[in-house]
Scaffold this motif. Structure first.
Motif, short mmCIF file in Angstrom:
data_model
loop_
_atom_site.label_atom_id
_atom_site.label_comp_id
_atom_site.label_asym_id
_atom_site.label_seq_id
_atom_site.Cartn_x
_atom_site.Cartn_y
_atom_site.Cartn_z
N UNK A 50 0.84 -1.20 0.00
CA UNK A 50 0.00 0.00 0.00
C UNK A 50 0.88 1.25 0.00
N UNK A 51 1.87 1.28 0.89
CA UNK A 51 2.76 2.44 0.96
C UNK A 51 3.47 2.67 -0.36
N UNK A 52 3.97 1.58 -0.97
CA UNK A 52 4.68 1.71 -2.24
C UNK A 52 3.77 2.28 -3.32
N UNK A 53 2.55 1.75 -3.43
CA UNK A 53 1.63 2.21 -4.46
C UNK A 53 1.25 3.68 -4.26
N UNK A 54 1.05 4.09 -3.00
CA UNK A 54 0.72 5.49 -2.72
C UNK A 54 1.91 6.39 -3.06
N UNK A 55 3.10 5.96 -2.69
CA UNK A 55 4.31 6.74 -3.03
C UNK A 55 4.47 6.88 -4.54
N UNK A 56 4.18 5.81 -5.28
CA UNK A 56 4.32 5.86 -6.74
C UNK A 56 3.40 6.92 -7.34
N UNK A 57 2.32 7.25 -6.63
CA UNK A 57 1.41 8.30 -7.09
C UNK A 57 1.76 9.66 -6.49
N UNK A 58 2.95 9.75 -5.85
CA UNK A 58 3.42 10.98 -5.18
C UNK A 58 2.47 11.39 -4.06
#
Length: 358
Positions: A326-334
């Motif tokens: 979840x954290x990675x996916x959110x980070x990928x969206x800035x």
């Protein structure tokens, strides 16, 4: 030489340098009153410099740690504090804070504030890639023999006596479970981010709720509290739905044992919320907030600061990869995600902040 070329070659003055910083910077006098604040401070604290000037530092920076509060009150004290709690614009966040006395002006200090992990976000992402990249490569090598084991288990099931077939099915079931775990490890180790674009946030939430509901609700009431006026967000539709499915599913599981189990998904506009993205070289405004709240018992306090790290879980049968993904996916969206436990109200909140699509 034209005027534009001259400006390019001109040396920026101190005011331009301070104004261009992507971390918050505040100047306080000997009475600990704020004299100046840069634009990054306005964004982080959700207040204009005009409103902050003249206020006591402690009125604007509501710190959680009494040791930090004590040092702030001492106009000669220097301080470097990492990962400390601060309340700003009604939101609790973890920050790094410095207090630097000015030798030329006794009692005066420069205060800097940055989001925890945001001042070295490049290093943080690199650390994630390093720690997860190796398992990802190993996972690829494991998949081939797993397929062979699964095939052998299926073949054995056909030849075994009926009473012995459950053992063969157990082999194939365990192989499938390991394969799913490996798929998630590979997702975490991936450095490829999906394409972002305008997304209807409420459509994504309702799709996620429907997906979670299809697996059964265990008597948990899932409520919507939406702000219908919100504009589209900048996100990857598939990734955003996956994030919401994970969070809502976790919240439902957490609330299941409560007397009146309830999960609430709330959206709202939060003025002034931003983080400093050194990797991108600018402060990013994240005014769209999604909160997934449950009334379960909460996460073990010992795990509270590590919930988004890989292989950390409070579930007996969990692998600790869901929130890391979840954290990675959110980070990928800035975007940004945070976790907060309101012990007094008996509620656990997971908050996502996203950009508005332009």
């Amino acid at each position: 030489m034209n005027a534009h070329s001259h400006r390019l070659g001109e040396r920026p003055g101190p005011a331009a340098q301070i104004g261009g910083l992507i971390f918050a910077m505040i100047l306080v006098d000997g009475d600990t009153r704020i004299v100046e604040a840069n634009q990054a401070a306005e964004i982080m604290l959700g207040k204009s410099a005009k409103r902050m000037i003249g206020s006591y530092l402690s009125e604007v920076l509501k710190m959680m740690d009494p040791r930090v509060i004590e040092r702030m009150a001492d106009n000669e004290a220097a301080l470097v504090a990492r990962d400390v709690g601060m309340m700003a614009s009604g939101i609790t966040r973890r920050v790094n804070l410095t207090l630097s006395p000015l030798g030329s002006h006794p009692g005066w200090r420069v205060v800097t504030i940055s989001e925890t992990g945001r001042d070295d976000v490049g290093n943080e992402d690199q650390a994630d890639a390093t720690s997860l990249g190796a398992p990802s490569i190993l996972a690829h090598e494991i998949k081939n023999p797993l397929a062979a084991i699964r095939g052998a288990g299926q073949l054995a099931a056909r030849k075994l006596r009926p009473e012995d077939r459950p053992l063969a099915r157990m082999i194939t079931d365990e192989v499938d479970r390991i394969a799913r775990l490996i798929d998630r490890m590979q997702q975490l180790g991936s450095t490829m981010a999906g394409t972002v674009g305008p997304c209807n946030l409420h459509e994504a939430i309702r799709s996620a709720i429907a997906t979670v509901g299809a697996a059964g609700n265990d008597g948990v009431d899932i409520r919507e509290e939406f702000d219908p006026s919100l504009p589209p967000v900048l996100a990857n539709q598939d990734a955003l739905e996956q994030v919401l499915i994970n969070l809502i599913s976790n919240a439902r599981d957490a609330a299941a044992g409560s007397e009146e189990p309830c999960v609430t998904v709330k959206t709202r506009f939060v003025s002034g919320f931003a983080f400093s993205a050194i990797r991108l070289g600018r402060a990013i405004k994240l005014p769209i907030e999604v909160t997934v709240t449950d009334n379960g018992p909460g996460i073990d306090e010992a795990l509270g600061d590590h919930v988004f790290e890989p292989f950390v879980t409070s579930k007996k049968s969990g692998q600790g990869l869901g929130l890391a993904l979840v954290r990675k996916l959110v980070r990928d969206m800035a975007g940004r995600i945070s976790h907060e436990r309101d012990a007094k109200a008996g509620l656990t909140h997971f908050r996502i902040h996203l950009q508005i699509a332009k």
